[in-house]
Design a protein around this motif. Sequence first.
Motif, short mmCIF file in Angstrom:
data_model
loop_
_atom_site.label_atom_id
_atom_site.label_comp_id
_atom_site.label_asym_id
_atom_site.label_seq_id
_atom_site.Cartn_x
_atom_site.Cartn_y
_atom_site.Cartn_z
N GLY A 170 0.78 -1.23 0.00
CA GLY A 170 0.00 0.00 0.00
C GLY A 170 0.82 1.28 0.00
N LYS A 171 2.15 1.16 0.00
CA LYS A 171 3.02 2.33 0.08
C LYS A 171 3.53 2.72 -1.30
CE LYS A 171 5.80 5.49 1.67
NZ LYS A 171 5.23 6.81 2.06
N ASP A 172 3.14 3.91 -1.74
CA ASP A 172 3.62 4.38 -3.05
C ASP A 172 5.05 4.91 -2.93
OD1 ASP A 172 3.35 7.73 -3.15
OD2 ASP A 172 2.24 6.69 -1.57
N PHE A 173 5.71 5.05 -4.06
CA PHE A 173 7.09 5.53 -4.07
C PHE A 173 7.19 7.05 -3.96
CE2 PHE A 173 8.17 1.52 -6.55
CZ PHE A 173 8.79 0.91 -5.48
N GLY A 174 6.06 7.75 -4.07
CA GLY A 174 6.12 9.21 -4.02
C GLY A 174 6.40 9.79 -5.39
N LEU A 175 6.48 11.11 -5.46
CA LEU A 175 6.61 11.80 -6.74
C LEU A 175 8.01 12.32 -7.03
CD1 LEU A 175 3.30 13.89 -6.58
CD2 LEU A 175 3.68 11.73 -7.78
N GLY A 176 8.91 12.26 -6.07
CA GLY A 176 10.19 12.93 -6.27
C GLY A 176 11.34 12.08 -6.71
N GLY A 177 11.19 10.74 -6.71
CA GLY A 177 12.37 9.91 -6.94
C GLY A 177 12.41 9.18 -8.26
N GLN A 188 6.84 3.84 -24.09
CA GLN A 188 6.70 5.22 -23.69
C GLN A 188 6.31 5.28 -22.21
OE1 GLN A 188 7.15 8.20 -25.52
NE2 GLN A 188 8.20 6.71 -26.82
N PRO A 189 6.83 6.25 -21.46
CA PRO A 189 6.44 6.37 -20.04
C PRO A 189 4.94 6.57 -19.89
CG PRO A 189 8.35 7.74 -20.53
CD PRO A 189 7.83 7.25 -21.85
N PHE A 190 4.42 6.08 -18.78
CA PHE A 190 3.01 6.25 -18.46
C PHE A 190 2.77 7.69 -18.01
CE2 PHE A 190 -0.34 5.95 -15.08
CZ PHE A 190 -1.41 5.61 -15.91
N ALA A 191 1.70 8.30 -18.50
CA ALA A 191 1.35 9.65 -18.08
C ALA A 191 0.55 9.57 -16.79
CB ALA A 191 0.54 10.35 -19.17
N LEU A 192 1.19 9.92 -15.68
CA LEU A 192 0.58 9.70 -14.38
C LEU A 192 -0.73 10.46 -14.22
CD1 LEU A 192 0.70 8.45 -11.58
CD2 LEU A 192 2.12 10.38 -10.84
N ILE A 239 -3.08 6.77 -5.55
CA ILE A 239 -2.50 7.58 -4.48
C ILE A 239 -1.57 8.64 -5.06
CG2 ILE A 239 -0.92 7.52 -2.51
CD1 ILE A 239 -2.07 4.72 -1.88
N MET A 240 -0.76 8.24 -6.03
CA MET A 240 0.18 9.18 -6.64
C MET A 240 -0.54 10.24 -7.46
SD MET A 240 3.11 6.40 -7.69
CE MET A 240 4.25 7.58 -8.45
N ARG A 241 -1.61 9.85 -8.16
CA ARG A 241 -2.40 10.84 -8.90
C ARG A 241 -3.01 11.86 -7.94
NH1 ARG A 241 -4.99 6.26 -12.28
NH2 ARG A 241 -4.07 6.49 -14.35
N ASP A 242 -3.56 11.37 -6.83
CA ASP A 242 -4.16 12.28 -5.85
C ASP A 242 -3.13 13.25 -5.30
OD1 ASP A 242 -6.55 10.99 -6.25
OD2 ASP A 242 -6.46 9.80 -4.41
N LYS A 243 -1.92 12.76 -5.03
CA LYS A 243 -0.86 13.63 -4.55
C LYS A 243 -0.49 14.69 -5.59
CE LYS A 243 1.51 10.54 -1.30
NZ LYS A 243 2.79 9.81 -1.03
N LEU A 244 -0.44 14.25 -6.85
CA LEU A 244 -0.10 15.19 -7.92
C LEU A 244 -1.16 16.26 -8.05
CD1 LEU A 244 1.85 15.87 -10.23
CD2 LEU A 244 0.53 14.34 -11.70
N GLU A 245 -2.43 15.88 -7.95
CA GLU A 245 -3.52 16.85 -8.04
C GLU A 245 -3.47 17.84 -6.88
OE1 GLU A 245 -5.62 17.45 -10.50
OE2 GLU A 245 -4.58 15.88 -11.62
N ARG A 246 -3.17 17.35 -5.68
CA ARG A 246 -3.08 18.26 -4.54
C ARG A 246 -1.90 19.21 -4.69
NH1 ARG A 246 -4.39 13.49 -1.65
NH2 ARG A 246 -2.19 13.16 -1.08
#
Length: 251
Positions: A170-177, A188-192, A239-246
């Motif tokens: 349940g632990k995402d890697f976060g957006l910075g790494g 092609q990379p996934f568009a988060l 979870i990562m999408r929600d963090k990006l939106e916030r």
Amino acid sequence: MTNQNLTYPGGLPALLDRYEGRRAPFDFGPEDLPALDCDLHMMKDSQVSESATERQKGEPNTSWSRKRREIAREFVGNTELTFLNAQLISNLRKRDFPRQTPALFRRLWAEEANHLIPNLNLRWLVSSVQTFADHGDTLQQREIGHALRMLFGVMKLYEFERTYSGHKPGKDFGLGGRTKARLPLDMQPFALRNGGLDINLIAPIWEMAEQEPVVGPLACHLLNELNSESGGVFRRLKIMRDKLERRRADK
């Protein structure tokens, strides 16, 4: 390209040797699986006893009798019908099996899905839907089975390998790494934020399952379980999408 550069040295022939080596049929001796017209209602009302895990007097010492006792250990206290489902699946994974096996498996799910779904654990529910890939009665049943076999199989490989990262499911890697490295096969990379690959994988299977009366209820149940699962790659992407939106909203 040499074998030293291959993930699977020997290519397809070597893979087939390994694959076929696991599909040798069981030796039944004088035994058989239940007949196609067996009484499913009686099995639904009968529980698997501890004695099913033990060799009985006069019982032949065949590969099937040993496998059946091994399976029984998982079903003591559960119904004989759920135990039968597991026995059928174990045989349908082999190159050969008693003649009635595929039809009896399909009959179980056509007539008793309402009993099997709440009484089987997720492991056996996934195994059941995957069995339809090779033994579904219609193209639609086989397509649903194949799609979910691939989806759940790749998820299992990825989620298992990820456990070595030290992160819980349940632990995402976060957006910075993120490392901007080449993806395998030059993908092609996934568009988060706006990417739809996850939805494109799940929605067509789910829509097909909604319209299929035999494997459909099982497949829909598993997709609902996937949707509510608190871990896994799909939940982590949310979870990562929600963090990006916030993050964007705070700017």
